[in-house]
Design a protein around this motif. Structure first.
Motif, PDB file in Angstrom:
ATOM      1  N   UNK A   1     126.272 112.096  17.305  1.00  0.00           N
ATOM      2  CA  UNK A   1     127.015 111.559  16.156  1.00  0.00           C
ATOM      3  C   UNK A   1     127.958 110.444  16.586  1.00  0.00           C
ATOM      4  N   UNK A   2     128.607 110.625  17.713  1.00  0.00           N
ATOM      5  CA  UNK A   2     129.513 109.581  18.216  1.00  0.00           C
ATOM      6  C   UNK A   2     128.769 108.301  18.577  1.00  0.00           C
ATOM      7  N   UNK A   3     127.634 108.444  19.228  1.00  0.00           N
ATOM      8  CA  UNK A   3     126.848 107.266  19.599  1.00  0.00           C
ATOM      9  C   UNK A   3     126.311 106.566  18.354  1.00  0.00           C
ATOM     10  N   UNK A   4     125.879 107.347  17.375  1.00  0.00           N
ATOM     11  CA  UNK A   4     125.389 106.762  16.124  1.00  0.00           C
ATOM     12  C   UNK A   4     126.484 106.024  15.380  1.00  0.00           C
ATOM     13  N   UNK A   5     127.680 106.624  15.319  1.00  0.00           N
ATOM     14  CA  UNK A   5     128.805 105.974  14.644  1.00  0.00           C
ATOM     15  C   UNK A   5     129.204 104.682  15.364  1.00  0.00           C
ATOM     16  N   UNK A   6     129.219 104.710  16.688  1.00  0.00           N
ATOM     17  CA  UNK A   6     129.549 103.497  17.443  1.00  0.00           C
ATOM     18  C   UNK A   6     128.500 102.415  17.218  1.00  0.00           C
ATOM     19  N   UNK A   7     127.229 102.801  17.163  1.00  0.00           N
ATOM     20  CA  UNK A   7     126.164 101.831  16.916  1.00  0.00           C
ATOM     21  C   UNK A   7     126.261 101.227  15.528  1.00  0.00           C
TER      22      UNK A   7
ATOM     23  N   UNK B   1     129.004 101.005  13.687  1.00  0.00           N
ATOM     24  CA  UNK B   1     130.201 100.164  13.649  1.00  0.00           C
ATOM     25  C   UNK B   1     129.928  98.819  14.320  1.00  0.00           C
ATOM     26  N   UNK B   2     129.226  98.830  15.431  1.00  0.00           N
ATOM     27  CA  UNK B   2     128.884  97.579  16.123  1.00  0.00           C
ATOM     28  C   UNK B   2     127.981  96.720  15.255  1.00  0.00           C
ATOM     29  N   UNK B   3     126.996  97.328  14.621  1.00  0.00           N
ATOM     30  CA  UNK B   3     126.104  96.590  13.731  1.00  0.00           C
ATOM     31  C   UNK B   3     126.879  95.991  12.562  1.00  0.00           C
ATOM     32  N   UNK B   4     127.787  96.758  11.983  1.00  0.00           N
ATOM     33  CA  UNK B   4     128.580  96.270  10.848  1.00  0.00           C
ATOM     34  C   UNK B   4     129.466  95.092  11.259  1.00  0.00           C
ATOM     35  N   UNK B   5     130.106  95.186  12.425  1.00  0.00           N
ATOM     36  CA  UNK B   5     130.971  94.108  12.905  1.00  0.00           C
ATOM     37  C   UNK B   5     130.146  92.857  13.166  1.00  0.00           C
ATOM     38  N   UNK B   6     128.981  92.992  13.795  1.00  0.00           N
ATOM     39  CA  UNK B   6     128.159  91.827  14.090  1.00  0.00           C
ATOM     40  C   UNK B   6     127.623  91.171  12.825  1.00  0.00           C
ATOM     41  N   UNK B   7     127.329  91.977  11.819  1.00  0.00           N
ATOM     42  CA  UNK B   7     126.771  91.393  10.604  1.00  0.00           C
ATOM     43  C   UNK B   7     127.851  90.737   9.743  1.00  0.00           C
ATOM     44  N   UNK B   8     129.102  91.055   9.942  1.00  0.00           N
ATOM     45  CA  UNK B   8     130.180  90.457   9.150  1.00  0.00           C
ATOM     46  C   UNK B   8     130.930  89.362   9.899  1.00  0.00           C
ATOM     47  N   UNK B   9     130.438  88.907  11.020  1.00  0.00           N
ATOM     48  CA  UNK B   9     131.085  87.807  11.736  1.00  0.00           C
ATOM     49  C   UNK B   9     130.454  86.488  11.376  1.00  0.00           C
TER      50      UNK B   9
END
Length: 59
Positions: free
Chosen positions: A43-49, A51-59
Motif C-alpha cells: 500500500x505504501x509503495x502504491x501510494x508513493x507511485x 503521488x509521483x504520477x500525480x506530481x509529474x502529470x501536474x507539472x
C-alpha cells in the motif's frame, strides 16, 4: 486372539492439504504478521507511485 491384524484398521494416509495444515498451524501467527507487513509495504509503495504520477502529470 485380540491382536490379529483383522481387528486393527489400516492406518490412513494424510492428504497433502491435511499435512500442510498440521505444519502451518503453529506458524500461523508469524504468517499473519508477514502478510500484514507485506500488505502495508504494498500500500505504501502504491501510494508513493500514485503521488509521483500525480506530481509529474501536474507539472
Amino acid at each position: 486372539m485380540h491382536d490379529s491384524p483383522e481387528n486393527h484398521p489400516a492406518r490412513k494416509d494424510l492428504t497433502i492439504l491435511h499435512r500442510f495444515v498440521r505444519w502451518a498451524r503453529p506458524r500461523r501467527r508469524a504468517a499473519v504478521g508477514l502478510l500484514l507487513r507485506g500488505a502495508c509495504y504494498g500500500l505504501g509503495a502504491g501510494a508513493a507511485g500514485l503521488a509521483t504520477f500525480w506530481v509529474q502529470s501536474h507539472l
